[in-house]
Scaffold this motif. Sequence first.
Motif, PDB file in Angstrom:
ATOM      1  N   GLN A 368      87.329  11.690 -10.475  1.00 51.37           N
ATOM      2  CA  GLN A 368      86.169  12.552 -10.295  1.00 51.37           C
ATOM      3  C   GLN A 368      84.939  11.742  -9.928  1.00 51.37           C
ATOM      4  OE1 GLN A 368      85.533  15.485 -10.075  1.00 51.37           O
ATOM      5  NE2 GLN A 368      83.577  16.024 -11.000  1.00 51.37           N
ATOM      6  N   LEU A 369      84.720  10.680 -10.657  1.00 57.28           N
ATOM      7  CA  LEU A 369      83.552   9.848 -10.384  1.00 57.28           C
ATOM      8  C   LEU A 369      83.633   9.247  -8.989  1.00 57.28           C
ATOM      9  CD1 LEU A 369      83.125   7.942 -13.759  1.00 57.28           C
ATOM     10  CD2 LEU A 369      81.551   9.575 -12.772  1.00 57.28           C
ATOM     11  N   GLN A 370      84.811   8.773  -8.640  1.00 53.21           N
ATOM     12  CA  GLN A 370      84.956   8.139  -7.337  1.00 53.21           C
ATOM     13  C   GLN A 370      84.735   9.162  -6.227  1.00 53.21           C
ATOM     14  OE1 GLN A 370      88.773   6.179  -7.640  1.00 53.21           O
ATOM     15  NE2 GLN A 370      87.796   4.267  -8.223  1.00 53.21           N
ATOM     16  N   ARG A 371      85.204  10.366  -6.454  1.00 56.70           N
ATOM     17  CA  ARG A 371      85.019  11.404  -5.451  1.00 56.70           C
ATOM     18  C   ARG A 371      83.552  11.712  -5.259  1.00 56.70           C
ATOM     19  NH1 ARG A 371      88.546  15.670  -5.749  1.00 56.70           N
ATOM     20  NH2 ARG A 371      88.586  15.052  -7.921  1.00 56.70           N
ATOM     21  N   GLN A 372      82.849  11.760  -6.394  1.00 55.91           N
ATOM     22  CA  GLN A 372      81.410  12.002  -6.313  1.00 55.91           C
ATOM     23  C   GLN A 372      80.722  10.944  -5.466  1.00 55.91           C
ATOM     24  OE1 GLN A 372      80.217  12.528 -10.492  1.00 55.91           O
ATOM     25  NE2 GLN A 372      78.475  13.628  -9.671  1.00 55.91           N
ATOM     26  N   CYS A 373      81.132   9.686  -5.711  1.00 57.61           N
ATOM     27  CA  CYS A 373      80.532   8.588  -4.950  1.00 57.61           C
ATOM     28  C   CYS A 373      80.827   8.735  -3.469  1.00 57.61           C
ATOM     29  CB  CYS A 373      81.090   7.253  -5.437  1.00 57.61           C
ATOM     30  SG  CYS A 373      80.521   6.810  -7.064  1.00 57.61           S
TER      31      CYS A 373
ATOM     32  N   GLU B 384      81.967   2.093 -13.681  1.00 58.81           N
ATOM     33  CA  GLU B 384      81.727   2.988 -12.551  1.00 58.81           C
ATOM     34  C   GLU B 384      80.390   3.701 -12.737  1.00 58.81           C
ATOM     35  OE1 GLU B 384      83.852   3.265 -10.048  1.00 58.81           O
ATOM     36  OE2 GLU B 384      82.966   4.939  -8.957  1.00 58.81           O
ATOM     37  N   LEU B 413      82.540   1.300  -5.445  1.00 59.41           N
ATOM     38  CA  LEU B 413      82.449   2.554  -6.184  1.00 59.41           C
ATOM     39  C   LEU B 413      83.633   3.478  -5.943  1.00 59.41           C
ATOM     40  CD1 LEU B 413      78.690   3.531  -5.877  1.00 59.41           C
ATOM     41  CD2 LEU B 413      79.883   2.616  -7.825  1.00 59.41           C
ATOM     42  N   CYS B 414      84.138   3.464  -4.713  1.00 59.22           N
ATOM     43  CA  CYS B 414      85.156   4.469  -4.404  1.00 59.22           C
ATOM     44  C   CYS B 414      86.568   3.918  -4.439  1.00 59.22           C
ATOM     45  CB  CYS B 414      84.897   5.086  -3.037  1.00 59.22           C
ATOM     46  SG  CYS B 414      83.233   5.704  -2.867  1.00 59.22           S
TER      47      CYS B 414
END
Lengths: 395, 430
Positions: A368-373, B384, B413-414
Amino acid sequence: MGRRRRRVDRGAAVGALPEAIAALSRTLPAGPSPEIFRRAKFDRPEAAPALWQLLFRVLSPLSANGASAPPAQGEPPSTEAQVRVVKSELHSQGYPRRALAQLPEDGSQGSRELLLALAWLLARGPLLERLLAQTRVRLGDEIPLCECEALASPGPPVPRVEADGPVDIRHLQWLMGKLRFQWRKLITSQQEQCALLGKIHSYTRGCHSDRSLGHLSVAETELLRDAEGGRQDTVLGTCPPEASQPTFVPRIPEKGAGEWELVARELQALQEELRGAAEPRRAAWEARVGGWGPEWSAVQRASREAVGLELAALQRAWERGGAAAQPHGPCRLVKSDAGASGGPGLRAAQVIEVLRSREACLEAVLCQLQRQCRQELARLAGALPGLIWILPPGR
Amino acid sequence: MLPADCSRRLVAELRDALDACAERQRQLERNLRVSRRLLRTWEPAETPAPQPTPAPETSGEAPSPESTPSPQDLKELELLTQALEKAVRVRKGISKTGERHKALSLKSGSAAISATTASAPSRASGQASCRVSETKPPRGIQQTVVPARGLPECRLLSVGDRTRMGRGSRATKPGPGPRDQQIPPSAALQAPEAFTLKEKGILLRLPMAYRKAASRNSRLWAQLSSTQTSDSVDAAATAKTQFLQKMQMTSGGPGSGLSAAAVEAEVGLLRTACSLLRRRMEEVLSADPADCMQEYRCLLTLEGLQAITEQCLHRLQELRAAVAGQQLGPWPVGRRPGASLPCGGGTDPIWSPQLLLYSSTQELQTLEALRLRVAMLDQQIHLEKVLMAELLPLVGTQGPHWLALCRAVHSLLCEGGERFLTVLRDEPAD
């Protein structure tokens, strides 16, 4: 304070109080003498330093062995530092009285208030048991099931002399890579240790006097091995505290409110998406189902119940209920052959299940966090025309 | 280059993470050293590495002086068991005088002899790894068995002494006699009396003093747990609640009863909730309903998820209101030494360790690997969040080397720093 705590039977209580105080003084780390407690009741200033120190020991994370000093600091922190830590930790745990915050930082006053704070801590939770559990000798090969004990006892943060200058982002990339490598090394070492443990447990099967254990632990085997050197005392005294692997204790983010904002935004975004998905479907459904007969309503009810149960299970995955059902604290490893379906103790298979679901939760959060980024960066990059962004091949 | 304060914070975070990892590694390596040592041949601590001469040739000689436990060491032994000391003294006496036959007159001498004859049937009862050299005649006392090495053996009960035979001999009986039989014929030229856990681990016994202390310890812990449920505890619980309420009321302000730690923990839970809800939503949306029933279920699920999301949002607002009231006040904003307990304090914590039964090494390895993975994910998520907070604003403001920065930030980040994207300039071709 004593009177407040024992409303039940004053007569018996008054007699039992000195004993209780004496026991308390013996059990607490850096336990102040009963005399200090008495003086604190009358708010005598000379009792204050001892109580500040006691609260500091109780509230600040003890290092794993209980006795070893933090590596970077030669001496215990100063009184001011102790006072600050005590105040801040009590506040974050919800201590209600503001008078504590107003006590001077040199630790010279406020023994009565500190006594109240101690009583508050004792009343709120099993403080003494927790302290005992932290400092006991570990006889078995233990692994902590949840990280809360580990969180309570990492070493105090090592103050480091940081490079003040600006760094290139490649330095960060390098550090991240180093971290990934470290984890891989850890996993390999851990696998080896498991194999060795398995061997030791098998080879000593049948040796333990306690039938439910069946085999010796590493600490016990070491005890026997080193006995000839006359080192049993040292072996017992420094039983390798395998349970005390410190977890990564996050620093306080300096922008604390950011967390709340992020979560709020995510939830709102999710709500929008759900509404966007559900509403048209509901409309289409109502249009189709309009004329259907009564037998359909029974089916509908069954579906509703089934979905309700599924969603309730989903909710349990993150709510308190889910966490409390899972066992707490360190467990002693015992190798036993499959059978024994009855009997006390957890089974590794159960714990593995719980861990898998926790892993799934965490992976979901990370994704989820990575998607947000990704979305954010895409938005920022989109502002610049004339470029083609080729994403790396998917996993 | 990143701005100085941002650099400082990020480097500090990453270094913290590395330190935590390094600390785990250190402990793990310490445990590995201990375990490896136990699985090797048990050399006495004081003797140097080379093996002592094999037994058969020098059966009458005294062991080298440095391997004899000094009197001071013997005194330390006394703390643990009387019998151990006796055994060492006996062995010392034997090795000094070279009288091997004295050993046979010890208390367990008869046991030793009968064990020789009775060892076969009792061995069949399962102590398979106790190899008895029945073919090799008892050589009397192996004089060159270094006393230190032999010490675990003096606590070894010969199989015949075990309660299986109904003898009920105690563990502390010294048994230099049975030692003869426990020494397997060694194919190697090394000292045949070498003690390895693999071959003879099954014969170890814990000293009596230890067993007593351990059983007393577990009894006390059991007592502690059982007092949690007695009636007098209810009265104490009531008193505690009343005390806490009074504390709350006499405090300066209203207070919502929610500590900062608890609020933070709940916000974390809500974040997890959001991720799980989203994942379920994606599952539903990507599924292809085969019939009406499934379609209906999908619809109900989506609406249910929506309802739950609204509840979560509502809860979040409540938490925010609770925290806002608490921010004011004279409390110092210091670093909190420990994060909040994610386990909710435990409904019924068990203080002495429970047992965790595993059946095979693979199972244990799976368990530990998962544990490490969960810890690693925790750390990754924290990093993160920190990186997002610091780096995204930087990308927002265009500066020199913006493209390179963007690419690096995307990777960090990703992709967890593992993969990179490629940026191409879109030149109009003409």
